[in-house]
Design an enzyme around this catalytic site. Structure first.
Site, mmCIF file in Angstrom:
data_model
loop_
_atom_site.group_PDB
_atom_site.id
_atom_site.type_symbol
_atom_site.label_atom_id
_atom_site.label_comp_id
_atom_site.label_asym_id
_atom_site.label_seq_id
_atom_site.Cartn_x
_atom_site.Cartn_y
_atom_site.Cartn_z
ATOM 1 N N SER A 5 37.446 60.285 91.994
ATOM 2 C CA SER A 5 36.823 61.272 92.997
ATOM 3 C C SER A 5 35.448 60.366 93.744
ATOM 4 C CB SER A 5 36.406 62.545 92.605
ATOM 5 O OG SER A 5 36.010 63.219 93.720
ATOM 6 N N ASP B 234 42.172 59.478 92.705
ATOM 7 C CA ASP B 234 42.019 60.547 93.924
ATOM 8 C C ASP B 234 40.721 60.268 94.400
ATOM 9 O OD1 ASP B 234 43.266 62.148 95.527
ATOM 10 O OD2 ASP B 234 42.481 64.284 94.409
ATOM 11 N N HIS C 34 43.381 67.793 91.665
ATOM 12 C CA HIS C 34 42.356 66.409 91.736
ATOM 13 C C HIS C 34 42.369 65.561 90.606
ATOM 14 C CE1 HIS C 34 39.335 64.163 93.836
ATOM 15 N NE2 HIS C 34 38.253 64.743 93.349
#
Lengths: 474, 177
Positions: free
Chosen positions: A158, A182, A267
């Site tokens: 992230s 991600d 995610h």
């Protein structure tokens, strides 16, 4: 008076001179790094969950104290935004998987939790500082111990992916690899390359995009490719097993404690796909280069020629294309995620011209070791004398293909049009290309031509030819 | 002299059937292409037909018939590509819309695993063999066939041997600065 002052001055000078040979120099060195807020914990295979020993930039002893292995590779794990201010449950899982695969390696977890728990845009801005901290740590390791940066693999999730990218852009030499799990989308989708993860940040940058649903810039995961190889499992938008029904099931089982896990299910899938690749070494999932998600769904992209396919995760082939390439695959809803992809091509023949829309079919594949039955698929259109290509996949390895069964389902509602005579097509052969084995198989009707009728008995086709694609003939 | 040696060495290496090298060469291939996937490159028959002239006289020859019935005889044979070292047969036996049927398919293959498996009441048997026209349908009288060019396969190894001897010769006199 002046003499006394001089003596004092000389004394002080002498003292500083002797001291500088020992503690003060080290302290100065330490002071150079004092503004580094991020912490670097070297975790151990025995304790994958706790930060028990820190590598402190400027303090050479800390590296020895933590038993850093100078001759092995180093993984640097960088977490993302956190609501709770604590490590998420995936961190020890990833650390354990890395140690399982590379027992001699060093797995360093970057702790930037204090900066990661602000409002998202604030934490997003801090990725620059975190990246700088990580770069200074890596540069120090190189300068102090001659530790080769070619042994460094950064893994960022992230916001951590962008921190890794910034770190990679600031190191003295390029690090070996950055894996972006991600990478965060908001504030980064339209950002320039220097302030986000980009292919220039390491010798090789690979990215898994698992939660890109929504409009660009608003989706949790970044949509555009930002590495050398960008893989979009299940199209990248959303992951199987992450829907509401699944959420309710998990809440019923485990209570509300894991609700934040569910919100980030897709995610976080990027991490679990990577963990899967570390643990299931002998069966890597394959991803296939494709111009679009739609073309992939048609089964048009199952080629492995010229590096058009690659392994997902740790064992990826480091293919550096001139421009980013998007790769796709389907996965299961849980570990092991690997599926087997097939392109099916059917030519529908007939004397009368007919066209039907949104037709439901079921296909069954029988192989040398197992079978996968009643795989449902819908063709948006079926017309006489046209060939259709589509993608199907199986969760089990059925071995080499032997037989195929095709069924044309009747509409779920009562249909007058099918009452008198159900529509049908003649099918002679069905062509199947298996992505994982890179084989093309032709299935023939056993009666030269089979008649497939809507709502009637399925038609059976038996293998009558196959051919390997990775071996060039002649 | 050294350069010539290197050239010869690479020539020699390239002659080896290792396919791994090909892939590396492809690494920096045509990334500009994006629409290749849409292209329908599935014309197996044509590919197969095209491979005949290049490989005839060197490789295996197999029967190549698709979904043949018991009463039909197979008249199609083919020179396999060099990589295809097997003649494969698949016999399917079981009920169809038109009753109990035994059908037979034969082809050239680069890999072959003998197997028998029954699925949905159809028994399928894959057999593999590696000699000229060995995959003749069992009910078809075996005809003695000329196998053209079984002996011609030697030319390649002669070439390799020649290169090798040249190379060793070069090295014997080469590296004297």
């Amino acid at each position: 008076m002046s003499k006394a002052l001089f003596l004092v001055a000389v004394g002080v000078w002498l003292q500083s001179l002797t001291a500088s040979r020992g503690g003060v120099a080290a302290d100065d060195r330490r002071r150079d790094f004092i503004d580094i807020e991020s912490k670097f914990a070297l975790r151990t295979p025995e304790d994958t969950a706790e930060d028990t020993c820190h590598l402190i930039p400027g303090v050479a002893e800390s590296v020895g104290n933590c038993h850093f292995n100078h001759s092995s590779k180093t993984f640097v794990v960088i977490h993302g935004w956190t609501v709770t201010g604590m490590y998420e449950s995936w961190v020890p899982k990833l650390v354990a998987a890395l140690y399982k695969r590379e027992p001699d390696s060093n797995v360093v977890v970057v702790d930037w939790l204090s900066r990661a728990q602000h409002h998202y845009p604030v934490s997003a801005g801090y990725t620059k500082l975190v990246g700088k901290d990580v770069a200074r740590f890596i540069n120090w390791m190189e300068e102090e111990f001659n530790y080769p940066l070619d042994n460094v693999h950064l893994l960022g999730y992230s916001l951590g992916a962008h921190a890794a990218g910034i770190a990679g852009s600031l190191t003295n030499k390029k690090v070996n690899r950055i894996t972006g799990l991600d990478p965060a989308g908001p504030n980064f989708e339209y950002a320039e390359a220097p302030s986000r993860l980009s292919p220039d940040d390491a010798h090789f940058v690979d990215v898994l995009h698992t939660f890109t649903r929504g409009s660009p810039g608003r989706s949790i995961g970044i949509q555009k490719p930002v590495g050398h190889v960008d893989i979009y499992p299940n199209g990248g938008t959303f992951q199987p097993g992450c829907n509401i029904g699944e959420a309710i099931r998990v809440i019923a089982q485990k209570g509300l404690g894991d609700v934040d896990q569910l919100v980030k299910c897709s995610h976080e899938r990027s991490i679990h796909l990577f963990i899967d690749s570390l643990l299931n070494e002998e069966n890597p999932s394959k991803a296939y280069r494709c111009s679009s998600k739609e073309a992939f769904e048609k089964g048009l992209c199952l080629s492995c020629r010229k590096n058009r396919c690659n392994n997902v995760g740790y064992e990826i082939n480091k293919v550096r294309a001139k421009r980013s390439s998007k790769m796709y695959l389907k996965t299961r809803s849980q570990m092991p995620y690997k599926v087997f992809h097939y392109q099916v091509k059917i030519h529908f023949s007939g004397t009368e011209s007919e066209t039907h829309t949104d037709q439901a079919f079921e296909i069954s594949l029988y192989g040398t070791v197992a079978e996968s039955e009643n795989i449902a698929f819908t063709l948006p259109e079926v017309s006489t004398n046209k060939t259709y290509s589509f993608l199907i996949y199986t969760e089990v390895d059925i071995g080499e293909l032997l037989m195929l069964k095709l069924k044309w389902n009747s509409d779920s509602y009562f249909s007058w049009s099918n009452w008198w005579s159900s529509p049908g097509f003649a099918i002679e052969k069905i062509r199947v290309k298996a992505g994982e084995t890179q084989k093309k198989v032709i299935f023939c009707s056993r009666q030269k031509v089979s008649h497939l009728q809507k709502g009637k008995a399925p038609a059976v086709f038996v293998k009558c030819h196959d051919k390997s694609l990775n071996k060039k003939s002649g | 002299m050294k350069a010539l040696g290197a050239v010869l060495l690479t020539l020699l290496l390239c002659r080896q059937p290792g396919r791994g090298q090909l892939q590396e060469e492809d690494d920096d291939g045509d990334y500009g292409l994006d629409t290749y996937e849409e292209k329908d490159d599935d014309e197996d028959e044509e590919e197969e037909a095209n491979s005949i002239p290049g490989s005839s006289g060197r490789g295996l020859r197999c029967y190549t018939c698709q979904s043949l019935r018991r009463e039909e005889s197979c008249n199609l044979t083919q020179s396999c590509a060099l990589s295809q070292t097997f003649c494969t047969t698949l016999v399917a036996h079981g009920n169809t819309e038109s009753g109990l049927l035994t059908t037979y398919s034969t082809w050239c293959a680069d890999s072959c695993q003998p197997v028998t498996r029954t699925a949905e009441g159809t028994q399928m048997t894959v057999t593999c063999c590696q000699s000229t026209l060995c995959n003749i349908p069992p009910w078809q009288g075996s005809r003695v066939q000329d196998s053209p060019g079984n002996g011609a396969g030697g030319s390649e190894s002669v070439g390799t041997a020649l290169l090798l001897s040249l190379l060793t010769g070069l090295w014997a006199m080469g590296p004297r600065p």
